[in-house]
Enzyme design. Structure first.
Site, PDB file in Angstrom:
ATOM      1  N   LYS A   1      56.476 130.123 -11.638  1.00 27.41           N
ATOM      2  CA  LYS A   1      57.582 129.495 -12.778  1.00 27.41           C
ATOM      3  C   LYS A   1      57.925 128.370 -12.236  1.00 27.41           C
ATOM      4  CE  LYS A   1      59.431 133.369 -15.424  1.00 27.41           C
ATOM      5  NZ  LYS A   1      59.973 134.016 -15.466  1.00 27.41           N
TER       6      LYS A   1
ATOM      7  N   GLN B   1      65.819 136.182 -13.100  1.00 27.29           N
ATOM      8  CA  GLN B   1      64.491 137.192 -13.022  1.00 27.29           C
ATOM      9  C   GLN B   1      64.965 138.572 -13.579  1.00 27.29           C
ATOM     10  OE1 GLN B   1      60.649 136.119 -13.313  1.00 27.29           O
ATOM     11  NE2 GLN B   1      60.564 137.944 -14.262  1.00 27.29           N
TER      12      GLN B   1
ATOM     13  N   ASP C   1      66.027 131.266 -20.983  1.00 29.38           N
ATOM     14  CA  ASP C   1      65.254 131.943 -21.123  1.00 29.38           C
ATOM     15  C   ASP C   1      65.142 132.783 -22.834  1.00 29.38           C
ATOM     16  OD1 ASP C   1      63.476 133.134 -20.062  1.00 29.38           O
ATOM     17  OD2 ASP C   1      64.827 134.487 -18.414  1.00 29.38           O
TER      18      ASP C   1
END
Ligand code: NDP
Length: 287
Positions: free
Chosen positions: A54, A98, A121
């Site tokens: 990422k 995460q 997200d």
């Protein structure tokens, strides 16, 4: 006849290149560089790889990426207080914790603590609600990436039967809502679905997001269907494979995504797109 393989890597590369161009324009116009902050709690090796990828995708696109590594012993209160700081930091446009977080931390509480406008997200209930009601929201990256792929491939959705196998909050449910918004007739399946094979055989577009190696057989697929395989599993030989038995399905479908090289690369591409879009919205809101 063998299905056309949908090249997720190539489509993702083109999305990433477009984000890079738009980021340059945005920085030139506003003087603000979009910034994603990724928080990693603990030392899960798979999570470390995801986080590294990422970060690289961000820097390739001219987006700043910051990584905050916290020990596995971090308390929920400490993590929530860090999120509160990041929420208040105007130089941070996207926050990603995460997942999974260690068991002693409540995942839902963490997701809800992130400011919805920074939730790149797309997991915050506010963003899920906006997706449900058709408002502007950060879309969950995997389903968003799949929609991009279908669009890129010119797959018609209006009036088609779409079947989504899996009903998680991060893939299955938002996928179904996005397909519905594009006027597909959507069926959502799960572990209690009766006669899953028959339901799948009715799908013009079949999305498998289950997490079971090669569960969807070629005989479950309607001839000419478009098959999107979200699964990331290891087969008996330890090789990465999807939820769909690729070799069999390829003989029946018209288009199919491979694993690896299908949905996975799109997920990261949409994360950087979400970060840029979040920065654009935040800067516009402050003007
Ligand atoms: P979850 O485990 O959260 O959800 C799995 C879903 O599959 C559940 O709804 C479950 O049903 C359903 N399911 C399980 N077994 C069966 C069965 N035998 N028949 C029908 N349905 C079944 O997984 P995720 O949605 O998070 O992920 C799904 C897969 O996608 C995983 O392999 C994951 O690694 C992969 N993934 C890939 C990404 C990428 O970028 N390529 C991103 C995210 C996920 P029930 O609700 O009834 O339990």
């Amino acid at each position: 006849m063998s299905a056309q393989i949908i090249d997720g890597k190539a489509i993702a590369a083109s999305v990433r290149a477009q984000v890079a161009v738009k980021t340059l324009e945005f920085v030139a116009r506003t003087g603000v560089t979009p910034c994603l902050t990724v928080v990693l709690v603990g030392e899960d090796p798979a999570s470390q790889v995801y986080v590294r990828n990422k970060g690289k995708a961000c820097s390739d696109a001219g987006i700043l990426s910051r990584q905050i590594d916290l020990p596995a012993t971090t308390s929920e209160a400490q993590l929530l207080s860090l999120i509160a700081e990041l929420n208040a930091d105007r130089s941070v446009h996207g926050i990603l914790v995460q997942l999974p977080v260690p068991g002693h931390i409540d995942e839902a509480r963490v997701i809800e603590a992130i400011a919805p406008e920074k939730d790149v997200d797309g997991f915050h209930p506010m963003n899920a609600g906006r997706l449900f009601t058709g408002g502007v929201s950060c879309l969950p990256c995997t389903p968003y990436g799949i929609m991009k792929m279908l669009e890129h491939e010119g797959v018609a959705l209006k009036g088609k039967n779409a079947v989504v196998v899996g009903r998680s909050n991060i893939v299955g449910k938002p996928m179904a809502i996005l397909l519905l918004a594009r006027h597909a007739t959507v069926t959502i399946c799960h572990s209690r679905t009766a006669d899953l094979e028959a339901v799948c055989r009715n799908a013009d577009i079949l999305v498998a997001a289950v997490g079971r190696a090669e569960m969807v057989r070629g005989s479950w697929i309607k001839p000419g269907a478009v098959v999107i395989d979200v699964g990331m599993n290891r087969n008996a030989e330890g090789k990465l494979c999807g939820d769909v038995a690729f070799a069999e399905a390829r003989e029946v479908a018209s288009k199919i995504t491979p694993v690896p090289g299908g949905v996975g690369p799109m997920t990261i591409a949409m994360l950087i797109q979400n970060t840029l879009e979040a920065a654009e919205r935040q800067v516009a809101a402050r003007a």
